[in-house]
Design a protein around this motif. Structure first.
Motif, short mmCIF file in Angstrom:
data_model
loop_
_atom_site.label_atom_id
_atom_site.label_comp_id
_atom_site.label_asym_id
_atom_site.label_seq_id
_atom_site.Cartn_x
_atom_site.Cartn_y
_atom_site.Cartn_z
N LEU A 73 5.42 99.52 -83.03
CA LEU A 73 6.64 99.59 -84.62
C LEU A 73 5.94 98.92 -85.35
O LEU A 73 5.38 97.72 -84.98
CB LEU A 73 8.31 99.54 -83.88
CG LEU A 73 8.94 99.72 -82.85
CD1 LEU A 73 10.14 99.19 -82.56
CD2 LEU A 73 8.52 101.70 -83.34
N ASN A 74 6.36 98.74 -87.08
CA ASN A 74 6.20 97.61 -87.63
C ASN A 74 7.41 97.23 -88.44
O ASN A 74 8.65 97.91 -88.56
CB ASN A 74 5.42 98.41 -88.92
CG ASN A 74 3.69 98.53 -88.29
OD1 ASN A 74 3.09 97.76 -87.39
ND2 ASN A 74 3.08 99.78 -89.10
N PHE A 75 7.39 95.51 -88.90
CA PHE A 75 8.34 95.41 -89.22
C PHE A 75 7.82 94.28 -89.99
O PHE A 75 6.68 93.85 -90.58
CB PHE A 75 8.92 94.73 -88.25
CG PHE A 75 9.41 95.44 -87.08
CD1 PHE A 75 10.75 95.47 -86.87
CD2 PHE A 75 9.06 95.39 -85.78
CE1 PHE A 75 11.90 96.22 -86.41
CE2 PHE A 75 9.91 95.76 -84.56
CZ PHE A 75 10.96 96.40 -84.86
N ASP A 76 9.21 94.16 -90.78
CA ASP A 76 8.45 93.13 -92.54
C ASP A 76 9.55 91.86 -91.89
O ASP A 76 10.26 91.65 -92.40
CB ASP A 76 9.77 93.33 -93.92
CG ASP A 76 9.22 93.27 -94.88
OD1 ASP A 76 8.11 91.95 -94.69
OD2 ASP A 76 9.88 93.64 -96.46
N GLY A 77 8.47 91.28 -91.39
CA GLY A 77 9.18 89.75 -90.79
C GLY A 77 10.31 89.23 -90.13
O GLY A 77 10.50 88.67 -89.42
N LYS A 78 10.39 90.95 -89.60
CA LYS A 78 11.18 90.57 -88.42
C LYS A 78 10.74 91.06 -87.12
O LYS A 78 11.98 91.66 -86.19
CB LYS A 78 12.26 91.73 -89.16
CG LYS A 78 12.86 91.59 -90.26
CD LYS A 78 14.77 90.64 -89.76
CE LYS A 78 15.10 90.48 -91.55
NZ LYS A 78 15.98 89.98 -91.12
N VAL A 85 6.45 103.51 -87.79
CA VAL A 85 5.91 104.04 -86.54
C VAL A 85 4.63 104.46 -86.14
O VAL A 85 4.31 105.12 -87.03
CB VAL A 85 6.96 104.28 -85.96
CG1 VAL A 85 6.36 105.31 -84.02
CG2 VAL A 85 8.68 104.04 -85.77
N HIS A 86 3.68 104.10 -85.08
CA HIS A 86 2.71 104.31 -84.94
C HIS A 86 2.45 104.75 -83.30
O HIS A 86 3.02 104.22 -82.84
CB HIS A 86 1.36 103.19 -85.13
CG HIS A 86 0.62 102.68 -86.11
ND1 HIS A 86 1.67 101.81 -86.85
CD2 HIS A 86 0.54 102.85 -86.64
CE1 HIS A 86 1.30 101.73 -87.70
NE2 HIS A 86 0.09 102.30 -88.32
N ILE A 87 1.65 105.60 -83.15
CA ILE A 87 1.64 105.95 -81.72
C ILE A 87 0.25 105.37 -80.81
O ILE A 87 -0.95 105.62 -81.55
CB ILE A 87 1.30 107.18 -81.08
CG1 ILE A 87 2.27 108.48 -81.62
CG2 ILE A 87 1.06 107.92 -80.15
CD1 ILE A 87 2.65 109.52 -81.51
N ILE A 147 0.78 110.97 -89.59
CA ILE A 147 0.85 110.16 -88.24
C ILE A 147 0.60 109.37 -88.00
O ILE A 147 -1.24 109.70 -87.84
CB ILE A 147 1.32 110.95 -86.70
CG1 ILE A 147 2.17 112.07 -86.80
CG2 ILE A 147 1.56 110.22 -85.35
CD1 ILE A 147 3.78 112.29 -86.94
N GLN A 148 1.03 108.54 -87.66
CA GLN A 148 -0.11 106.98 -87.85
C GLN A 148 -0.63 107.24 -85.86
O GLN A 148 0.74 106.66 -85.03
CB GLN A 148 0.76 106.03 -88.26
CG GLN A 148 1.21 105.77 -89.00
CD GLN A 148 0.00 105.70 -90.26
OE1 GLN A 148 -0.57 104.54 -90.44
NE2 GLN A 148 0.10 105.37 -91.72
#
Length: 141
Positions: free
Chosen positions: A8-13, A84-86, A131-132
């Motif tokens: 998962l990617n977040f913006d500072g969280k 979201v990445h796999i 898809i990433q």
């Protein structure tokens, strides 16, 4: 056998989210690595240096939830679809090369497979369907 984990990617969280996920799933973080720990990050703001480069939470013997924060000053922008990445974890470079070549065909390579400062053979890309993917082989195992 190749392991597969959601990334998962977040913006500072990321750290805040993972503290929450830990409260639900239990377990321990193997480590929390900050962006400022990486070489070449001296020019980043204190806020960006404190963002998470990588965090993981083992959910069970087969699944680990993983994440990082984006770096806005590097041009990263969090939008629905790139959060979201796999993450694939093959056991050999040869398997990584095969998976990377096959899955990235017709897609866009973000980072070619290469040895990294964290001791892995790693690459990332978006496949032709949007898809990433990340491929990471731990070296020295």
């Amino acid at each position: 056998m190749t392991k597969m984990n959601p990334y998962l990617n977040f913006d500072g969280k990321a750290e805040e989210a993972f503290i929450f996920y830990k409260s639900v799933f239990g377990g321990e973080f193997p480590g929390v690595h900050k962006i400022g720990d990486a070489p070449g990050t001296e020019q980043l703001s204190a806020e960006e240096k404190n963002r998470v480069m990588h965090i993981s939470l083992p959910i069970n013997e087969h699944t680990t939830l993983m994440a990082s924060d984006i770096i806005p000053s590097a041009g990263h922008k969090l939008t629905e679809g790139n959060n979201v990445h796999i993450s694939l974890h093959p056991e050999t470079r040869e398997e990584a090369d095969r998976l990377f070549a096959g899955l990235s065909a017709g897609g866009t390579v973000e980072m070619p497979l290469q040895e990294t400062f964290w001791g892995a053979y790693y690459g990332s890309f978006k496949d032709k369907f949007g898809i990433q993917w990340m491929i990471n082989v731990e070296l020295g195992k």
